[in-house]
Design a protein around this motif. Structure first.
Motif, PDB file in Angstrom:
ATOM      1  N   SER A  91       0.852  -1.190   0.000  1.00 47.17           N
ATOM      2  CA  SER A  91       0.000   0.000   0.000  1.00 47.17           C
ATOM      3  C   SER A  91       0.886   1.237   0.000  1.00 47.17           C
ATOM      4  O   SER A  91       2.052   1.194   0.402  1.00 47.17           O
ATOM      5  N   ILE A  92       0.309   2.343  -0.445  1.00 45.61           N
ATOM      6  CA  ILE A  92       1.034   3.604  -0.512  1.00 45.61           C
ATOM      7  C   ILE A  92       0.090   4.712  -0.073  1.00 45.61           C
ATOM      8  O   ILE A  92      -1.105   4.658  -0.340  1.00 45.61           O
ATOM      9  N   GLY A  93       0.616   5.682   0.646  1.00 44.27           N
ATOM     10  CA  GLY A  93      -0.230   6.767   1.140  1.00 44.27           C
ATOM     11  C   GLY A  93       0.566   7.765   1.952  1.00 44.27           C
ATOM     12  O   GLY A  93       1.650   8.176   1.560  1.00 44.27           O
ATOM     13  N   ALA A  94       0.024   8.129   3.120  1.00 42.09           N
ATOM     14  CA  ALA A  94       0.659   9.141   3.959  1.00 42.09           C
ATOM     15  C   ALA A  94       0.442   8.808   5.431  1.00 42.09           C
ATOM     16  O   ALA A  94      -0.531   8.146   5.802  1.00 42.09           O
ATOM     17  N   THR A  95       1.368   9.285   6.250  1.00 42.11           N
ATOM     18  CA  THR A  95       1.281   9.095   7.693  1.00 42.11           C
ATOM     19  C   THR A  95       1.769  10.363   8.383  1.00 42.11           C
ATOM     20  O   THR A  95       2.441  11.194   7.767  1.00 42.11           O
ATOM     21  N   GLY A  96       1.436  10.491   9.647  1.00 42.24           N
ATOM     22  CA  GLY A  96       1.901  11.654  10.390  1.00 42.24           C
ATOM     23  C   GLY A  96       1.415  11.633  11.819  1.00 42.24           C
ATOM     24  O   GLY A  96       0.726  10.703  12.247  1.00 42.24           O
ATOM     25  N   ASP A  97       1.825  12.671  12.553  1.00 45.68           N
ATOM     26  CA  ASP A  97       1.333  12.800  13.917  1.00 45.68           C
ATOM     27  C   ASP A  97       1.411  14.238  14.387  1.00 45.68           C
ATOM     28  O   ASP A  97       2.094  15.073  13.800  1.00 45.68           O
ATOM     29  N   VAL A  98       0.671  14.499  15.460  1.00 45.62           N
ATOM     30  CA  VAL A  98       0.668  15.781  16.152  1.00 45.62           C
ATOM     31  C   VAL A  98       0.899  15.439  17.607  1.00 45.62           C
ATOM     32  O   VAL A  98       0.208  14.580  18.156  1.00 45.62           O
ATOM     33  N   GLU A  99       1.881  16.078  18.236  1.00 42.08           N
ATOM     34  CA  GLU A  99       2.159  15.730  19.625  1.00 42.08           C
ATOM     35  C   GLU A  99       2.638  16.926  20.429  1.00 42.08           C
ATOM     36  O   GLU A  99       3.061  17.940  19.886  1.00 42.08           O
ATOM     37  N   SER A 100       2.556  16.740  21.740  1.00 46.01           N
ATOM     38  CA  SER A 100       3.036  17.718  22.706  1.00 46.01           C
ATOM     39  C   SER A 100       3.586  16.928  23.890  1.00 46.01           C
ATOM     40  O   SER A 100       2.989  15.935  24.299  1.00 46.01           O
ATOM     41  N   SER A 101       4.736  17.369  24.440  1.00 52.52           N
ATOM     42  CA  SER A 101       5.352  16.642  25.538  1.00 52.52           C
ATOM     43  C   SER A 101       6.184  17.590  26.396  1.00 52.52           C
ATOM     44  O   SER A 101       7.164  18.159  25.913  1.00 52.52           O
ATOM     45  N   THR A 102       5.791  17.736  27.652  1.00 51.96           N
ATOM     46  CA  THR A 102       6.616  18.556  28.543  1.00 51.96           C
ATOM     47  C   THR A 102       7.944  17.855  28.814  1.00 51.96           C
ATOM     48  O   THR A 102       8.963  18.506  28.978  1.00 51.96           O
TER      49      THR A 102
END
Length: 188
Positions: A91-102
């Motif tokens: 398969s082919i496509g896209a991935t990602g993330d949004v994060e926050s960490s003290t």
């Protein structure tokens, strides 16, 4: 739509796994609260997976000082993957993330990258078992709580990653393992 069929309700994979933990010791006290959620939507042509995790912990240490030392940690993370099937294994496509960490000094991190994935097992058995290898290359944009050792308050960096994930669901239970390696490309 032609070529797309929904999996039977028994084969769809949605789960919510909350967890909490409270720990107390004579010289320290820890309170931790966390929850995570993941959802997958699989058709013969498309796969979409989403996951979110929230953790909050507070620790106090008695170091024979007037006041105990207080440490607070907050983690937030949302990951996604959307890929188009190129047969039973690729398969082919896209991935990602949004994060926050003290803990990691990340006020906000957003990453996105095109990705290619290979599943040893056919996608038709995705809800039961999978052994996936994925490669992606893209960018990560970071804003920091405090200036980094390199003098940065925010930066956008090219990066790539490889991940290997194994999941199996059986009537007796489930098994999951994942490892990931990533590298910033600006130093190469």
């Amino acid at each position: 739509r032609r070529g797309q069929r929904l999996l039977p309700e028994s084969e769809r994979h949605d789960r919510v796994r909350p967890r909490t933990r409270l720990v107390g010791k004579r010289s320290s006290r820890e309170r931790e609260l966390g929850a995570d959620f993941s959802a997958d939507r699989i058709t013969p042509d498309w796969k979409a997976t989403f996951g979110a995790e929230i953790e909050h912990s507070i620790e106090e240490f008695d170091l024979d000082e007037e006041e105990p030392v207080h440490a607070e940690r907050r983690e937030r993370d949302f990951q996604w993957l959307v890929v188009n099937g190129l047969g039973e294994h690729w398969s082919i496509g896209a991935t990602g993330d949004v994060e926050s960490s003290t803990f990691d000094n990340i006020k906000l991190s957003i990453s996105a990258m095109p990705a290619i994935e290979f599943n040893v097992f056919p996608y038709s058995s995705y809800t039961r078992r999978q052994l996936r290898l994925m490669y992606g290359a893209g960018v990560e944009s970071n804003r920091y709580y405090e200036t980094t050792l390199f003098g940065e308050d925010e930066e956008t960096l090219p990066r790539h990653e490889v991940s290997l994930a194994y999941e199996q669901r059986e009537p007796w239970g489930s098994l999951q393992a994942r490892t990931e390696w990533s590298q910033y490309l600006h130093d190469l």
